[in-house]
Design an enzyme around this catalytic site. Structure first.
Site, PDB file in Angstrom:
ATOM      1  N   LYS A   1      -0.630 -12.719  59.289  1.00 36.82           N
ATOM      2  CA  LYS A   1      -1.605 -11.785  59.873  1.00 36.82           C
ATOM      3  C   LYS A   1      -1.094 -11.195  61.194  1.00 36.82           C
ATOM      4  O   LYS A   1      -1.154  -9.988  61.387  1.00 36.82           O
ATOM      5  CB  LYS A   1      -2.956 -12.482  60.126  1.00 36.82           C
ATOM      6  CG  LYS A   1      -3.617 -13.046  58.879  1.00 36.82           C
ATOM      7  CD  LYS A   1      -4.976 -13.666  59.183  1.00 36.82           C
ATOM      8  CE  LYS A   1      -4.930 -14.847  60.150  1.00 36.82           C
ATOM      9  NZ  LYS A   1      -4.268 -16.062  59.616  1.00 36.82           N
TER      10      LYS A   1
ATOM     11  N   ARG B   1      -5.794 -26.967  59.709  1.00 38.94           N
ATOM     12  CA  ARG B   1      -6.174 -25.552  59.792  1.00 38.94           C
ATOM     13  C   ARG B   1      -6.351 -24.953  58.403  1.00 38.94           C
ATOM     14  O   ARG B   1      -7.228 -24.107  58.185  1.00 38.94           O
ATOM     15  CB  ARG B   1      -5.123 -24.772  60.601  1.00 38.94           C
ATOM     16  CG  ARG B   1      -5.243 -25.084  62.103  1.00 38.94           C
ATOM     17  CD  ARG B   1      -3.962 -24.855  62.877  1.00 38.94           C
ATOM     18  NE  ARG B   1      -3.488 -23.493  62.820  1.00 38.94           N
ATOM     19  CZ  ARG B   1      -2.235 -23.125  63.105  1.00 38.94           C
ATOM     20  NH1 ARG B   1      -1.337 -24.045  63.442  1.00 38.94           N
ATOM     21  NH2 ARG B   1      -1.896 -21.877  63.052  1.00 38.94           N
TER      22      ARG B   1
ATOM     23  N   ARG C   1     -14.055 -15.528  60.994  1.00 42.53           N
ATOM     24  CA  ARG C   1     -13.580 -16.735  60.326  1.00 42.53           C
ATOM     25  C   ARG C   1     -14.723 -17.579  59.764  1.00 42.53           C
ATOM     26  O   ARG C   1     -14.459 -18.612  59.147  1.00 42.53           O
ATOM     27  CB  ARG C   1     -12.828 -17.590  61.350  1.00 42.53           C
ATOM     28  CG  ARG C   1     -11.332 -17.691  61.124  1.00 42.53           C
ATOM     29  CD  ARG C   1     -10.786 -18.447  62.319  1.00 42.53           C
ATOM     30  NE  ARG C   1      -9.495 -19.017  62.122  1.00 42.53           N
ATOM     31  CZ  ARG C   1      -8.362 -18.480  62.591  1.00 42.53           C
ATOM     32  NH1 ARG C   1      -8.368 -17.336  63.213  1.00 42.53           N
ATOM     33  NH2 ARG C   1      -7.234 -19.122  62.431  1.00 42.53           N
TER      34      ARG C   1
ATOM     35  N   ARG D   1       7.804 -21.677  63.208  1.00 40.87           N
ATOM     36  CA  ARG D   1       7.721 -20.403  63.925  1.00 40.87           C
ATOM     37  C   ARG D   1       7.675 -20.542  65.448  1.00 40.87           C
ATOM     38  O   ARG D   1       7.298 -21.572  65.980  1.00 40.87           O
ATOM     39  CB  ARG D   1       6.517 -19.589  63.431  1.00 40.87           C
ATOM     40  CG  ARG D   1       5.188 -20.098  63.890  1.00 40.87           C
ATOM     41  CD  ARG D   1       4.065 -19.292  63.220  1.00 40.87           C
ATOM     42  NE  ARG D   1       2.771 -19.765  63.663  1.00 40.87           N
ATOM     43  CZ  ARG D   1       1.622 -19.271  63.210  1.00 40.87           C
ATOM     44  NH1 ARG D   1       1.610 -18.317  62.312  1.00 40.87           N
ATOM     45  NH2 ARG D   1       0.490 -19.753  63.670  1.00 40.87           N
TER      46      ARG D   1
ATOM     47  N   ARG E   1       3.699 -22.783  69.663  1.00 36.59           N
ATOM     48  CA  ARG E   1       2.301 -23.143  69.882  1.00 36.59           C
ATOM     49  C   ARG E   1       2.072 -24.634  69.703  1.00 36.59           C
ATOM     50  O   ARG E   1       2.655 -25.256  68.812  1.00 36.59           O
ATOM     51  CB  ARG E   1       1.419 -22.383  68.889  1.00 36.59           C
ATOM     52  CG  ARG E   1       1.041 -21.016  69.399  1.00 36.59           C
ATOM     53  CD  ARG E   1       0.465 -20.141  68.330  1.00 36.59           C
ATOM     54  NE  ARG E   1      -0.550 -20.811  67.505  1.00 36.59           N
ATOM     55  CZ  ARG E   1      -1.231 -20.188  66.563  1.00 36.59           C
ATOM     56  NH1 ARG E   1      -1.028 -18.913  66.322  1.00 36.59           N
ATOM     57  NH2 ARG E   1      -2.111 -20.850  65.846  1.00 36.59           N
TER      58      ARG E   1
HETATM   59  P1  ADP Z   1      -3.698 -19.054  62.673  1.00 34.71           P
HETATM   60  O1  ADP Z   1      -4.264 -17.902  61.919  1.00 34.71           O
HETATM   61  O2  ADP Z   1      -2.225 -19.181  62.442  1.00 34.71           O
HETATM   62  O3  ADP Z   1      -4.433 -20.337  62.478  1.00 34.71           O
HETATM   63  P2  ADP Z   1      -4.802 -18.149  65.233  1.00 34.71           P
HETATM   64  O4  ADP Z   1      -4.002 -17.812  66.429  1.00 34.71           O
HETATM   65  O5  ADP Z   1      -5.563 -17.049  64.577  1.00 34.71           O
HETATM   66  O6  ADP Z   1      -3.764 -18.787  64.230  1.00 34.71           O
HETATM   67  O7  ADP Z   1      -5.845 -19.303  65.580  1.00 34.71           O
HETATM   68  C1  ADP Z   1      -5.476 -20.473  66.256  1.00 34.71           C
HETATM   69  C2  ADP Z   1      -6.700 -21.348  66.498  1.00 34.71           C
HETATM   70  O8  ADP Z   1      -7.634 -20.658  67.345  1.00 34.71           O
HETATM   71  C3  ADP Z   1      -7.512 -21.697  65.252  1.00 34.71           C
HETATM   72  O9  ADP Z   1      -7.003 -22.827  64.579  1.00 34.71           O
HETATM   73  C4  ADP Z   1      -8.897 -21.946  65.867  1.00 34.71           C
HETATM   74  O10 ADP Z   1      -8.984 -23.203  66.488  1.00 34.71           O
HETATM   75  C5  ADP Z   1      -8.982 -20.902  66.948  1.00 34.71           C
HETATM   76  N1  ADP Z   1      -9.569 -19.627  66.480  1.00 34.71           N
HETATM   77  C6  ADP Z   1      -8.946 -18.412  66.418  1.00 34.71           C
HETATM   78  N2  ADP Z   1      -9.772 -17.465  65.955  1.00 34.71           N
HETATM   79  C7  ADP Z   1     -10.968 -18.090  65.700  1.00 34.71           C
HETATM   80  C8  ADP Z   1     -12.222 -17.668  65.190  1.00 34.71           C
HETATM   81  N3  ADP Z   1     -12.447 -16.390  64.840  1.00 34.71           N
HETATM   82  N4  ADP Z   1     -13.209 -18.597  65.068  1.00 34.71           N
HETATM   83  C9  ADP Z   1     -13.012 -19.874  65.413  1.00 34.71           C
HETATM   84  N5  ADP Z   1     -11.849 -20.348  65.891  1.00 34.71           N
HETATM   85  C10 ADP Z   1     -10.828 -19.473  66.036  1.00 34.71           C
END
Ligand code: ADP
Ligand code: ZN
Length: 223
Positions: free
Chosen positions: A18, A177, A93, A132, A166
């Site tokens: 994404k 996740r 999400r 990554r 990260r």
């Molecule tokens: P990825 O898609 O690789 O899991 P992100 O950077 O989108 O990575 O998200 C990292 C973390 O941030 C998630 O595992 C969650 O804890 C939190 N997070 C990100 N976006 C949301 C969201 N829209 N709602 C709830 N938690 C979120």
């Protein structure tokens, strides 16, 4: 009459690509990438109240509360650059976030332009995510196997040399996740399909192929 600025949603599990694809769409179409993960990591780094509450949840691979995520997203949505059109990466999400987004757009007389589901195999995601890293200066993403910079340790985009990984990109946390994705986020694919805005694309192939498929979709709705 001019149509509204595009509002695109990228759906897919961690590692689906994404962020990588959103950055390419930003450049190709002049849109703004809006990543709630990036916004949350910035809040954690800045030590804000939201960031302090989110930190442990993120490191455990679970979802941060809708309340915190929505507050952070709404703050970002009022910035002027958002008027160019946005690519939502990692948001919504949950059901609650999807409903809140609908309400937010409706209050501005807008709607979702398109939602794209990046379809991948879970097992491959563990390898993708745990290999990554990214440029600490410009955010460009790299991977130990799939996308190395031309010169090891130096960013192709900006020449930066501070690469970072990260805290939640470990194999164990990725599995958490993925669980959270299937339980709370994957149902949104059917939700957007029901609204008639969903396209599914195979995101297991090379980055450039996925980009072409996405650019085709976005070009039709956002050019
Ligand atoms: P990825 O898609 O690789 O899991 P992100 O950077 O989108 O990575 O998200 C990292 C973390 O941030 C998630 O595992 C969650 O804890 C939190 N997070 C990100 N976006 C949301 C969201 N829209 N709602 C709830 N938690 C979120
Ligand atoms: Zn860089």
């Amino acid at each position: 009459m001019a149509s509204q600025a595009p509002v695109l949603i990228l759906l897919g599990p961690p590692g689906a690509g994404k962020g990588t694809q959103a950055r390419m769409l930003e450049e190709a179409f002049g849109l703004v990438q809006l990543s709630t993960g990036d916004l949350l990591r910035a809040a954690v780094a800045a030590g804000t109240e939201a960031g302090r509450a989110a930190r442990a949840v993120m490191e455990a691979g679970q979802l941060v509360s809708d309340e915190i995520v929505l507050a952070i997203l709404k703050d970002r949505m009022v910035q002027p650059d958002v008027a160019r059109g946005v690519i939502l990466d990692g948001f919504p999400r949950t059901d609650g976030q999807a409903a809140a987004l609908d309400a937010l757009l409706a209050s501005a007389g807008q709607r979702i332009t398109a939602a794209v589901s990046l379809e991948v195999d879970d097992e491959a995601m563990v390898g993708r995510v745990s290999g990554r890293y990214s440029c600490g200066t410009c955010g460009e993403g790299y991977h130990d196997q799939f996308k190395q910079p031309a010169q090891a340790g130096t960013c192709d985009k900006c020449g930066g040399t501070a690469m970072k990984r990260r805290a939640d990109d470990t194999a164990e946390t990725v599995r958490e996740r993925l669980k959270a994705y299937h339980a709370q986020t994957a149902p949104l694919i059917a939700y957007y399909d029901g609204k008639g805005v969903l396209t599914r694309i195979d995101a297991m192939g090379p980055i450039a192929e996925v980009q072409d498929a996405l650019a085709g979709i976005v070009g039709r709705v956002a050019a």
